[in-house]
Design a protein around this motif. Structure first.
Motif, mmCIF file in Angstrom:
data_model
loop_
_atom_site.group_PDB
_atom_site.id
_atom_site.type_symbol
_atom_site.label_atom_id
_atom_site.label_comp_id
_atom_site.label_asym_id
_atom_site.label_seq_id
_atom_site.Cartn_x
_atom_site.Cartn_y
_atom_site.Cartn_z
ATOM 1 N N VAL A 162 -5.562 5.001 -7.104
ATOM 2 C CA VAL A 162 -5.262 3.785 -6.351
ATOM 3 C C VAL A 162 -6.574 3.243 -5.793
ATOM 4 N N ASP A 193 -4.615 -2.240 -5.311
ATOM 5 C CA ASP A 193 -3.864 -2.559 -4.101
ATOM 6 C C ASP A 193 -4.585 -3.693 -3.379
ATOM 7 N N SER A 242 0.830 -1.209 0.000
ATOM 8 C CA SER A 242 0.000 0.000 0.000
ATOM 9 C C SER A 242 0.862 1.256 0.000
ATOM 10 N N SER A 296 -7.973 0.353 -3.460
ATOM 11 C CA SER A 296 -7.524 -0.602 -2.447
ATOM 12 C C SER A 296 -8.695 -1.456 -1.958
#
Length: 170
Positions: free
Chosen positions: A28, A74, A14, A30
């Motif tokens: 990003v 991620d 991360s 996640s």
């Protein structure tokens, strides 16, 4: 481009994803905050929220790629089925996919990172060291080319290596 981070919990993926996202720039996405949001919304933890979080991440990444923007996923991505999911998404958008696996070659440091980390994801319980070790035994072999980064190295040099890898040195 679709960039897919992979690695066990607390290896540092991360951190690399976030800094790489700033450097490129790239969105990003996640999986852990998505799964935690499901739990906060009342989805029972006995449900397959891990799988659902991957599917939500895919839907979000699909939207980002549709805007012709780069996206970084991620997630642990320990299973071939997850990696295939990302290859299929990249193929659908006709964009390259780059896999970056982050490892921590010092198990003592890895365990300390896990036990000390507090990411502030409301409702997300960090896994135990025992759970991470179990996950390690379930990690499936890679068939994809990938960049492997060891998080024992400093973050800046790992981000530089990742950026060079995904941009082809340009």
């Amino acid at each position: 481009m679709l960039i897919v981070m992979a690695g066990l919990p607390a290896v540092g993926k991360s951190s690399v994803a976030g800094e790489l996202g700033r450097a490129l720039p790239a969105a990003v996405v996640s999986v852990d905050p998505i799964e935690a949001a499901m739990w906060r919304a009342g989805v029972d933890r006995v449900q397959p929220t891990g799988l659902a979080a991957y599917l939500v991440a895919e839907a979000v990444a699909d939207g980002v790629l549709a805007l012709d923007q780069c996206v970084i996923i991620d997630a642990v991505n320990a299973m071939e089925v997850a990696r295939r999911q990302w290859r299929t998404l990249a193929d659908r958008h006709r964009v390259p996919v780059a896999f970056i696996e982050v490892v921590c070659s010092d198990s003592r440091v890895h365990q300390q990172r896990l036990e000390r980390r507090s990411r502030g994801i409301v409702g997300f319980e960090e896994p135990t060291w025992q759970a991470v070790q179990q996950r390690r035994t379930e990690y499936e072999p890679w068939i994809d080319d990938r960049l492997v980064l060891d998080s024992i190295a400093d973050l800046a040099s790992n981000v530089a290596k990742a950026q060079e890898y995904v941009t082809g040195g340009t």
